[in-house]
Scaffold this active site. Structure first.
Site, mmCIF file in Angstrom:
data_model
loop_
_atom_site.group_PDB
_atom_site.id
_atom_site.type_symbol
_atom_site.label_atom_id
_atom_site.label_comp_id
_atom_site.label_asym_id
_atom_site.label_seq_id
_atom_site.Cartn_x
_atom_site.Cartn_y
_atom_site.Cartn_z
ATOM 1 N N GLY A 46 0.876 -1.172 0.064
ATOM 2 C CA GLY A 46 0.190 -0.004 -0.015
ATOM 3 C C GLY A 46 0.813 1.439 -0.079
ATOM 4 O O GLY A 46 1.974 1.122 0.445
ATOM 5 N N GLN A 51 3.043 9.757 1.758
ATOM 6 C CA GLN A 51 4.390 9.244 1.798
ATOM 7 C C GLN A 51 5.376 9.794 0.656
ATOM 8 O O GLN A 51 6.425 9.541 0.811
ATOM 9 C CB GLN A 51 4.265 7.874 1.748
ATOM 10 C CG GLN A 51 3.704 7.041 3.217
ATOM 11 C CD GLN A 51 3.579 5.656 3.109
ATOM 12 O OE1 GLN A 51 2.566 4.932 2.511
ATOM 13 N NE2 GLN A 51 4.527 4.725 3.593
ATOM 14 N N CYS A 91 5.956 -0.487 7.708
ATOM 15 C CA CYS A 91 5.810 0.793 6.776
ATOM 16 C C CYS A 91 7.092 1.102 5.988
ATOM 17 O O CYS A 91 8.114 1.282 6.538
ATOM 18 C CB CYS A 91 5.280 1.813 7.822
ATOM 19 S SG CYS A 91 4.788 3.354 7.142
ATOM 20 N N LEU A 92 6.767 1.549 4.777
ATOM 21 C CA LEU A 92 7.778 2.004 3.932
ATOM 22 C C LEU A 92 8.239 3.339 4.386
ATOM 23 O O LEU A 92 9.545 3.638 4.034
ATOM 24 C CB LEU A 92 7.354 2.335 2.535
ATOM 25 C CG LEU A 92 6.607 0.960 2.013
ATOM 26 C CD1 LEU A 92 5.975 1.367 0.525
ATOM 27 C CD2 LEU A 92 7.874 -0.030 1.532
ATOM 28 N N HIS A 133 -4.302 1.449 7.729
ATOM 29 C CA HIS A 133 -3.094 2.289 8.108
ATOM 30 C C HIS A 133 -2.885 3.181 6.967
ATOM 31 O O HIS A 133 -2.341 4.119 7.224
ATOM 32 C CB HIS A 133 -1.809 0.819 7.497
ATOM 33 C CG HIS A 133 -0.664 1.263 7.400
ATOM 34 N ND1 HIS A 133 0.477 0.725 8.394
ATOM 35 C CD2 HIS A 133 0.150 1.980 6.643
ATOM 36 C CE1 HIS A 133 1.700 1.062 7.919
ATOM 37 N NE2 HIS A 133 1.459 2.061 6.991
ATOM 38 N N GLU A 134 -3.417 3.166 5.766
ATOM 39 C CA GLU A 134 -3.117 4.253 4.693
ATOM 40 C C GLU A 134 -4.011 5.431 5.045
ATOM 41 O O GLU A 134 -3.334 6.608 4.917
ATOM 42 C CB GLU A 134 -3.324 3.467 3.249
ATOM 43 C CG GLU A 134 -2.730 2.711 2.954
ATOM 44 C CD GLU A 134 -1.315 2.583 2.891
ATOM 45 O OE1 GLU A 134 -0.702 3.591 2.901
ATOM 46 O OE2 GLU A 134 -0.426 1.297 2.884
ATOM 47 N N HIS A 137 -2.140 7.586 7.253
ATOM 48 C CA HIS A 137 -1.061 8.355 6.744
ATOM 49 C C HIS A 137 -1.648 9.590 6.178
ATOM 50 O O HIS A 137 -1.092 10.747 6.188
ATOM 51 C CB HIS A 137 -0.466 7.761 5.528
ATOM 52 C CG HIS A 137 0.558 6.723 5.830
ATOM 53 N ND1 HIS A 137 1.719 7.297 6.541
ATOM 54 C CD2 HIS A 137 0.933 5.278 5.727
ATOM 55 C CE1 HIS A 137 2.553 6.107 6.519
ATOM 56 N NE2 HIS A 137 1.918 5.165 6.062
HETATM 57 O O1 GNR Z 1 4.216 -2.601 2.719
HETATM 58 C C1 GNR Z 1 3.484 -2.603 3.759
HETATM 59 N N1 GNR Z 1 3.101 -3.666 4.468
HETATM 60 C C2 GNR Z 1 2.459 -3.523 5.381
HETATM 61 C C3 GNR Z 1 2.404 -4.822 6.221
HETATM 62 C C4 GNR Z 1 1.320 -4.867 7.415
HETATM 63 C C5 GNR Z 1 0.445 -3.732 7.543
HETATM 64 C C6 GNR Z 1 0.448 -2.669 6.733
HETATM 65 C C7 GNR Z 1 1.356 -2.635 5.618
HETATM 66 S S1 GNR Z 1 1.422 -1.223 4.745
HETATM 67 C C8 GNR Z 1 3.214 -1.068 4.105
HETATM 68 C C9 GNR Z 1 3.407 -0.204 3.087
HETATM 69 C C10 GNR Z 1 3.120 1.201 3.517
HETATM 70 O O2 GNR Z 1 3.807 1.812 4.208
HETATM 71 N N2 GNR Z 1 1.900 1.897 3.107
HETATM 72 O O3 GNR Z 1 1.554 2.986 4.145
HETATM 73 NI NI NI Z 2 2.956 3.014 5.757
#
Ligand code: GNR
Ligand code: NI
Length: 164
Positions: A46, A51, A91-92, A133-134, A137
């Site tokens: 995601g 980001q 998270c990236l 999660h997104e 952000h």
């Molecule tokens: O790549 C991602 N893996 C992930 C694993 C578990 C819960 C959420 C994520 S999202 C993350 C990519 C990211 O940072 N998206 O904002």
């Molecule tokens: Ni993230």
């Protein structure tokens, strides 16, 4: 297509609250394409526009094994939440750090596509985790913000050590 730079903590720009998308135009289409390229290359499942330093309510996602189920969520809003699940998140923007986060188990999200058409999706498991999660952000929140002060401190210490 273009690879975009991914912001990492403690970049204060990650705390920006993104603005609603009102123009469903070629620029928006190009942004989603660049975000997919960036997400697949990372690799990640995601990516929120926040980001990549674009403060608009745009999310791309693909939780499939074969990177063949691309999803776009423009102006996503969670309209229903049910139950609790715990998932080990990464998270990236927080590279190399993983921690268990509690979130709603099942959600319904209302969103628009790149054409501006409105849809609703009910999701559970990883898809529900990723949507939450997104959207975080887009509101300037990273998963570390859901941890206890002690666990957050340990994660930040690990991140700082890895950077040296
Ligand atoms: O790549 C991602 N893996 C992930 C694993 C578990 C819960 C959420 C994520 S999202 C993350 C990519 C990211 O940072 N998206 O904002
Ligand atoms: Ni993230």
């Amino acid at each position: 297509m273009a690879l975009l730079e991914i912001l990492t903590i403690p970049d204060p720009k990650l705390k920006t609250k993104a603005e609603k998308v009102t123009q469903f135009d070629a620029d928006l289409q190009r942004l989603t394409e660049d975000m997919f390229e960036t997400m697949y290359a990372a690799p990640g499942i995601g990516l929120a526009a926040t980001q990549v330093d674009v403060h608009k309510r745009v999310v791309v996602m693909d939780i499939s094994e074969n990177n063949d189920e691309p999803r776009v969520f423009i102006n996503p809003v969670i309209t229903e939440k049910d139950g609790i699940q715990t998932y080990e998140e990464g998270c990236l923007s927080v590279p190399g750090i993983y921690a268990k986060v509690k979130r709603a188990n099942q959600i319904t999200v209302s969103f628009q596509d790149v054409q501006g058409e409105t849809h609703a999706l009910t999701a559970d498991g990883l898809l529900a985790v990723c949507v939450q999660h997104e959207i975080d952000h887009l509101n300037g929140i990273v998963f570390l913000d859901h941890l206890s002060a002690l666990k957050r401190k340990m994660a930040l210490k690990k991140l700082a050590a890895a950077a040296n």
